[in-house]
Write a protein that holds these residues in place. Structure first.
Motif, mmCIF file in Angstrom:
data_model
loop_
_atom_site.group_PDB
_atom_site.id
_atom_site.type_symbol
_atom_site.label_atom_id
_atom_site.label_comp_id
_atom_site.label_asym_id
_atom_site.label_seq_id
_atom_site.Cartn_x
_atom_site.Cartn_y
_atom_site.Cartn_z
ATOM 1 N N GLU A 313 11.908 3.149 3.770
ATOM 2 C CA GLU A 313 11.967 4.387 2.989
ATOM 3 C C GLU A 313 11.095 4.274 1.728
ATOM 4 O OE1 GLU A 313 13.898 7.321 3.996
ATOM 5 O OE2 GLU A 313 13.427 6.035 5.697
ATOM 6 N N GLY A 314 11.075 3.086 1.138
ATOM 7 C CA GLY A 314 10.247 2.874 -0.047
ATOM 8 C C GLY A 314 8.782 3.126 0.218
ATOM 9 N N GLU A 315 8.294 2.673 1.378
ATOM 10 C CA GLU A 315 6.892 2.901 1.740
ATOM 11 C C GLU A 315 6.584 4.389 1.867
ATOM 12 O OE1 GLU A 315 4.497 0.928 1.787
ATOM 13 O OE2 GLU A 315 5.300 -1.102 2.025
ATOM 14 N N LYS A 316 7.532 5.136 2.477
ATOM 15 C CA LYS A 316 7.332 6.582 2.615
ATOM 16 C C LYS A 316 7.309 7.265 1.249
ATOM 17 C CE LYS A 316 9.838 6.684 7.041
ATOM 18 N NZ LYS A 316 11.085 7.172 7.693
ATOM 19 N N ILE A 317 8.234 6.876 0.372
ATOM 20 C CA ILE A 317 8.298 7.473 -0.966
ATOM 21 C C ILE A 317 7.035 7.147 -1.757
ATOM 22 C CG2 ILE A 317 9.509 7.402 -3.180
ATOM 23 C CD1 ILE A 317 12.100 6.962 -1.572
ATOM 24 N N LYS A 318 6.574 5.887 -1.653
ATOM 25 C CA LYS A 318 5.361 5.492 -2.366
ATOM 26 C C LYS A 318 4.167 6.327 -1.912
ATOM 27 C CE LYS A 318 2.541 1.489 -3.598
ATOM 28 N NZ LYS A 318 1.264 2.196 -3.380
ATOM 29 N N LYS A 319 4.101 6.619 -0.627
ATOM 30 C CA LYS A 319 3.012 7.447 -0.107
ATOM 31 C C LYS A 319 3.074 8.850 -0.705
ATOM 32 C CE LYS A 319 0.862 8.915 4.244
ATOM 33 N NZ LYS A 319 0.947 8.876 5.720
ATOM 34 N N ASP A 320 4.294 9.381 -0.829
ATOM 35 C CA ASP A 320 4.442 10.707 -1.434
ATOM 36 C C ASP A 320 4.070 10.698 -2.916
ATOM 37 O OD1 ASP A 320 5.098 12.246 0.703
ATOM 38 O OD2 ASP A 320 7.267 12.081 0.458
ATOM 39 N N VAL A 321 4.420 9.615 -3.607
ATOM 40 C CA VAL A 321 4.052 9.483 -5.022
ATOM 41 C C VAL A 321 2.529 9.491 -5.167
ATOM 42 C CG1 VAL A 321 4.002 7.883 -6.989
ATOM 43 C CG2 VAL A 321 6.146 8.318 -5.776
ATOM 44 N N ASP A 322 1.843 8.737 -4.317
ATOM 45 C CA ASP A 322 0.376 8.687 -4.358
ATOM 46 C C ASP A 322 -0.220 10.064 -4.042
ATOM 47 O OD1 ASP A 322 0.495 6.020 -4.983
ATOM 48 O OD2 ASP A 322 0.231 5.329 -2.917
ATOM 49 N N ASN A 323 0.386 10.784 -3.077
ATOM 50 C CA ASN A 323 -0.095 12.127 -2.740
ATOM 51 C C ASN A 323 0.069 13.083 -3.914
ATOM 52 O OD1 ASN A 323 -0.799 11.356 -0.155
ATOM 53 N ND2 ASN A 323 1.125 12.033 0.769
ATOM 54 N N LEU A 324 1.207 12.967 -4.613
ATOM 55 C CA LEU A 324 1.447 13.822 -5.781
ATOM 56 C C LEU A 324 0.424 13.553 -6.875
ATOM 57 C CD1 LEU A 324 5.329 13.848 -6.146
ATOM 58 C CD2 LEU A 324 3.858 15.849 -6.020
ATOM 59 N N LYS A 325 0.097 12.276 -7.076
ATOM 60 C CA LYS A 325 -0.895 11.929 -8.099
ATOM 61 C C LYS A 325 -2.239 12.586 -7.797
ATOM 62 C CE LYS A 325 0.809 7.360 -9.475
ATOM 63 N NZ LYS A 325 0.509 5.916 -9.446
ATOM 64 N N GLU A 326 -2.624 12.592 -6.539
ATOM 65 C CA GLU A 326 -3.903 13.195 -6.148
ATOM 66 C C GLU A 326 -3.853 14.714 -6.243
ATOM 67 O OE1 GLU A 326 -5.157 11.873 -2.328
ATOM 68 O OE2 GLU A 326 -5.069 9.740 -2.832
ATOM 69 N N GLU A 327 -2.708 15.292 -5.897
ATOM 70 C CA GLU A 327 -2.598 16.749 -5.857
ATOM 71 C C GLU A 327 -2.540 17.353 -7.255
ATOM 72 O OE1 GLU A 327 0.182 20.154 -3.686
ATOM 73 O OE2 GLU A 327 0.582 18.019 -3.391
ATOM 74 N N TYR A 328 -1.871 16.645 -8.177
ATOM 75 C CA TYR A 328 -1.706 17.169 -9.531
ATOM 76 C C TYR A 328 -2.334 16.188 -10.511
ATOM 77 C CZ TYR A 328 1.622 20.151 -7.143
ATOM 78 O OH TYR A 328 2.207 21.033 -6.282
ATOM 79 N N ASP A 329 -3.546 16.501 -10.920
ATOM 80 C CA ASP A 329 -4.259 15.585 -11.800
ATOM 81 C C ASP A 329 -4.194 16.015 -13.263
ATOM 82 O OD1 ASP A 329 -5.805 17.814 -11.616
ATOM 83 O OD2 ASP A 329 -7.684 16.787 -11.157
ATOM 84 N N PHE A 330 -3.388 17.063 -13.564
ATOM 85 C CA PHE A 330 -3.264 17.496 -14.946
ATOM 86 C C PHE A 330 -2.195 16.663 -15.663
ATOM 87 C CE2 PHE A 330 -0.756 20.361 -12.246
ATOM 88 C CZ PHE A 330 0.519 20.114 -12.732
ATOM 89 N N SER A 331 -2.001 16.957 -16.947
ATOM 90 C CA SER A 331 -1.010 16.215 -17.729
ATOM 91 C C SER A 331 0.370 16.798 -17.467
ATOM 92 C CB SER A 331 -1.358 16.309 -19.223
ATOM 93 O OG SER A 331 -0.397 15.634 -19.998
ATOM 94 N N TYR A 332 1.058 16.250 -16.472
ATOM 95 C CA TYR A 332 2.334 16.822 -16.071
ATOM 96 C C TYR A 332 3.488 16.367 -16.958
ATOM 97 C CZ TYR A 332 1.212 12.687 -13.284
ATOM 98 O OH TYR A 332 0.751 11.471 -12.869
#
Length: 601
Positions: A313-332
């Protein structure tokens, strides 16, 4: 003269009291030399220093590197690894000498002239300064006294601030006289040696080549009156303090994912504290993944009883975290501050957020009035937040002139630990608890207004919320949005003393353009409950005649024709305003000059 080692009280205007800040005391200009480190029991705790450090470092790195790049300076840029050289230090504010000193300040600049004979005094060493008698002119036969010459030189190329200093080649600095040919034009002033009549410009040339700051041509220093401000201006970043969720480096992207429901597929929580528990679970999985980084380590962990699904599950979550970083590059982080405030939960019923709808929902007359009020003003929701944990941090200073011009990058300087060793730098942070009111604007109306003042068309397949969330921060549409929200905030703060008991000097603001919202909060060190009172008793009155105030300024038509904002209408003191009175324009509501349509039309 005194060495001026006295406590400096700074409750009323906290961030005027940082290294290099200027203030007037007893008609003399002074500069703060250092501030004490406040990591002592008198300070509130910072809950999540890791998050604060990450947010502040990102801002410092951007401002400092932008300055170096724009002015082509020979300075070392900050890199990601420099966060290890960055310190968070808390203000140490004391009122009792038994607790030591908050800091040290000194007279600056140390340049004086005799009011009768214009004898000009500068000082080469501490001995000369210690023997200086401000009430006695050194010139024989003159009974005049000295007054400070409050000018320094500023180099627009490299950003250096220099005190006036002259030496006659033959007679040193003992026989100088200030010649003010035009009192109102210090650029014309001269320094004359009374022994040989040698005359020099008051302002020298900046030799930034000698100090290897810049390879550009040397230029004459620009005279700046320190009594008029703008010499060293503190840059303040205000954030919301949140719980410390452990060692995760990606806490803000995890928070964002929680509010976007990215983690719903992994967890099924029924608790009212859903978001908080989700965040803790995500952090746990990622921490376990990092702790047992190799396959061998994970096999050992499984043999010791850890469920192998944790790593899957950690690997799946980490992949989603990386996807979020790429999708939202503004100062969130700023958007997360908004979500944290709005989705705040507390087991203490007295400290729950209160929506104004809950105040009026059982009174039919008041409810109708509220619905009409929201439609006319363009507000979607108003929320009282009784317990806000805020951290305001001074991250550095702007040196010299800070023009309101997007084509000029100001000379930003971090708070170096030492002027000789510029490896370690710091932020001065002040955590405090307060109350405030969040104003959410009508997102549909807001986006419609944005497109009414743009050449673009709104893709109705995208909701208003999504459009604001994904709006490019460099676009004109975003700047218009920020101007509207900022101006709205200033209008209410300027009216606050009539209804909250807090004058504008005791208020602060946080803007959340991507959420279409802003927060007004109390900065007073004594919380008198002013926002609680106005929220429950006179919210409508706070908005009375607000449209009339937007329509008029005593400096119209000049004000509305040129910028739509000035010190007579919507400006606030610079230590109150979160953006130094930029992004302000009454025309966002009127639609008469720079905007095709006003928000309140």
């Amino acid at each position: 003269m005194d060495d001026f080692k006295v406590p400096f009280a700074a409750y009323s205007a906290l961030f005027r009291a940082v290294n290099n800040s200027m203030f007037i005391n007893d008609k003399l200009s002074n500069k703060i030399v250092w501030m004490s480190n406040g990591n002592k029991e008198v300070n509130m705790e910072i809950f999540n220093e890791k998050r604060l450090k990450s947010i502040l470092f990102k801002e410092i790195k951007s401002l400092y590197n932008d300055r170096i790049n724009f002015h082509d300076l020979n300075l070392a840029r900050l890199g990601e690894g420099d966060i290890n050289n960055f310190l968070i230090e808390r203000f140490y504010l004391v009122e009792d000498n038994d607790y030591g000193y908050s800091g040290l300040y000194e007279i600056f600049p140390k340049t004086f002239r005799c009011e009768k004979c214009d004898d000009f005094r500068i000082f080469q060493n501490e001995k000369e300064w210690a023997e200086f008698d401000v009430n006695k002119c050194r010139v024989s036969g003159c009974d005049g006294s000295y007054t400070q010459v409050p000018f320094v030189g500023f180099c627009e190329t490299c950003g250096e601030i220099s005190s006036i200093f002259h030496n006659c080649e033959n007679h040193g600095h003992e026989h100088l006289k200030l010649i003010r040919k035009d009192i109102n034009a210090p650029g014309t002033w001269k320094i004359r040696c009374t022994e040989c009549n040698n005359e020099m410009d008051m302002m020298n040339f900046c030799n930034h080549r000698k100090h290897t700051l810049s390879d550009k041509d040397i230029r004459k220093l620009k005279p700046i009156n320190v009594n008029q401000g703008g010499i060293f201006r503190s840059i303040v970043k205000t954030t919301i303090d949140i719980a410390d969720y452990g060692e995760s480096k990606d806490i803000d992207i995890i928070l964002l994912g929680a509010y976007l429901h990215y983690w719903d597929k992994y967890f099924d929580e029924e608790s009212d504290l859903y978001d908080e528990e989700i965040i803790e679970d995500v952090v746990y999985y990622l921490d376990m993944l990092e702790k047992y980084s190799s396959e061998r380590d994970r096999r050992k962990a499984v043999r010791r009883g850890i469920n192998p699904e944790v790593f899957e599950e950690g690997e799946k979550i980490k992949k989603d975290v990386d996807n979020l970083k790429e999708e939202y590059d503004f100062s969130y982080s700023e958007l997360n501050d908004y979500f944290i405030l709005k989705k705040r939960f507390s087991e203490d019923e007295e400290n729950q957020n209160i929506n104004f709808y809950d105040i009026v929902k059982d009174n039919e007359k008041s409810l109708k009035e509220y619905v009409k009020f929201k439609r006319e003003i363009g507000i979607e929701e108003i929320t009282y937040i009784p317990d806000i944990h805020i951290i305001s941090s001074s991250i550095g200073v702007i040196k010299g002139i800070n023009r309101s011009d997007e084509n000029i990058v100001p000379h930003f300087e971090p708070h170096w630990k030492s002027q000789k060793d510029k490896d370690t730098f710091r932020a001065f942070s002040f955590p405090f608890e307060t109350e405030g009111i969040m104003f959410d604007l009508d997102k549909e109306k807001l986006v419609k207004w944005i497109f009414d003042n743009s050449n673009k068309e709104w893709d109705k397949n995208i909701s208003a919320e999504e459009f604001l969330f994904e709006l490019d921060e460099c676009s004109q549409e975003y700047k218009n949005l920020k101007t509207l929200i900022h101006t709205f905030s200033h209008i209410l703060i300027n009216r606050s003393s009539l209804y909250t008991g807090l004058n504008s000097d005791s208020c602060g603001e946080l803007l959340f353009p991507k959420a279409g919202a802003f927060l007004i909060y109390s900065t007073s060190n004594i919380n008198i409950g002013g926002f609680s009172f106005v929220f429950e008793n006179s919210l409508f009155e706070w908005f009375n005649n607000v449209k009339l105030e937007v329509n008029d300024c005593v400096f119209d038509p000049t004000c509305i024709d040129e910028h739509g904002a000035c010190f007579s209408c919507v400006y606030l003191p610079e230590f109150v305003c979160s953006h130094f009175n930029d992004f302000l324009d009454r025309d966002v509501f009127l639609g008469e000059n720079r905007f095709k349509k006003g928000y309140w039309e």
